[in-house]
Write an enzyme that holds these catalytic residues in place. Sequence first.
Site, PDB file in Angstrom:
ATOM      1  N   GLU A  81       0.892  -1.304  -0.143  1.00 33.61           N
ATOM      2  CA  GLU A  81       0.104   0.126   0.065  1.00 33.61           C
ATOM      3  C   GLU A  81       0.850   1.208  -0.051  1.00 33.61           C
ATOM      4  O   GLU A  81       0.631   2.460  -0.753  1.00 33.61           O
ATOM      5  CB  GLU A  81      -0.892  -0.017   1.127  1.00 33.61           C
ATOM      6  CG  GLU A  81      -1.818   1.306   1.135  1.00 33.61           C
ATOM      7  CD  GLU A  81      -3.162   1.094   0.951  1.00 33.61           C
ATOM      8  OE1 GLU A  81      -3.754   2.194   0.943  1.00 33.61           O
ATOM      9  OE2 GLU A  81      -3.560  -0.185   0.558  1.00 33.61           O
ATOM     10  N   ASP A 138      -5.923  -3.976  -1.346  1.00 35.48           N
ATOM     11  CA  ASP A 138      -5.907  -2.509  -1.839  1.00 35.48           C
ATOM     12  C   ASP A 138      -4.657  -1.942  -2.299  1.00 35.48           C
ATOM     13  O   ASP A 138      -4.688  -1.195  -2.916  1.00 35.48           O
ATOM     14  CB  ASP A 138      -6.406  -1.706  -0.450  1.00 35.48           C
ATOM     15  CG  ASP A 138      -5.626  -2.057   0.828  1.00 35.48           C
ATOM     16  OD1 ASP A 138      -4.560  -3.207   0.866  1.00 35.48           O
ATOM     17  OD2 ASP A 138      -5.318  -1.218   1.934  1.00 35.48           O
TER      18      ASP A 138
END
Length: 353
Positions: A81, A138
Site C-alpha cells: 500500500e 488495496d
Amino acid sequence: MDVDRRQVMAGMGGLAIAGCSKARAPDDRALATENSAAIEPPALPATGAANGVNWASFKQRFMADDGRIVDNGNGGVSHSEGQSYGLLLSQAAGDRAAFDKILAWTEAKLARPDVALYVWRYDPRAANPVADRNNATDGDLLIAYALARAANKWREPRYAARSRAIVDAIATRLVKTVGGRMLLLPGLDGFSTAARTTINPCYYVWPALDLFAKTGNAAVWRRVITDGEALIAAARFGAHRLPTDWIDVSNTGAIAPAADKPPRFGFDAIRVPLFASVSGRSALVEPIRTWWRSMPIEQIPAWTDVVSGQSAEYPLSAGGRAVVSRTLGAHAPATLATDYYAAALQCLAAAFP
C-alpha cells in the site's frame, strides 16, 4: 493482518494501511490487452497544492534512494500500500524518475512470481523480509490504478501491460460470490471460512474500480461495484450508523462487524468516506458526515467502538483530519505530518480531483 503496526498506530492515532520474490523483467508479466492503454483517467492535480501538502515533502521524508517507501512508525518496514501511494503521488506530481524508482523496487522486492500481485509486507530487519507471502488487495488495486494513470500520462505501454495483468489477477483470484453478493477479498489467503467471509470496506477504492470497469472484465467490475455499494450501504452499525474496519459476510448474506476484530470505525474505515466522496458516492458518506458534523473537528476521536460507544481518548491524526476536511469541505491541516501513515493519508486526501 499487520498486528505490530496496528498496535503502534493505535498509540499515535495514525492510519492502518496494509501492504516477493525475485525481480522479473516487465515483459515477463503479461501482454497488454487491446484497450489497456485506451482508457483516459481524469487528471490528478499536483498533489496537495491547495492544502499545503506536497509530494516533494513526502518524498524527502519517506522515500529511500532505491524507491522504497519507509514506514517510520513501524520499525522501517514497507507495504504494498505504501508503494502504491508513492506511485500515485509521484505520478500526480509528474515525477517520472521517482515513479520508476518506486516501481522498480516494488517489482524487485514485492512482486509474486506466481500471479500478478504483490507481497503485502517487507521487513528489512528479518532474515526473510517477505516471509508472509499473502497480498493486500488495496495495495494491488492502487498499484494497478497508478500504473494505468502513468501509462496515459507518459504514453508507456509497459505500464499499461502491467496494470492490465494486475487487474486481471484481482478479477480472477480476489473476487468471490458470497450470500448473493460478489465481494472483493482483502487477500488471497485467510479471509474465508465455511461460514463467513471477512471484508475490509476501505479496500473498495472506488476511483480505481470505476476505471477498471471500463477495461477488460468489465462485467465483473460492474458487479463488484454494484454489490460493493450495497454492501457498504448496509454495513452501518451502532448509534451513529458507522462502518467498521472489518466486516463479516455470512453465507446467507448477513452482515456484521468482524467477529475476531474490535468493532471499530477506526484506522481502516476512515478511508471509506474518502474513497466514496472523491468518487461522487455521497450516499455512502452521509451517516459519517452527519456524525463528524456533530462535533468540532479537533474533538473527533481516532476510533469509535460501534457496539459499546467507547471512543479513543486521543483525536484523529493530521491524516484523519485531512480526510474529514476533504469529506466536509473544511480546512485541511497545512503541515505534513512527521508520521508516515498520517502523512500518507494527508497526501492521499489531496490527490484526487
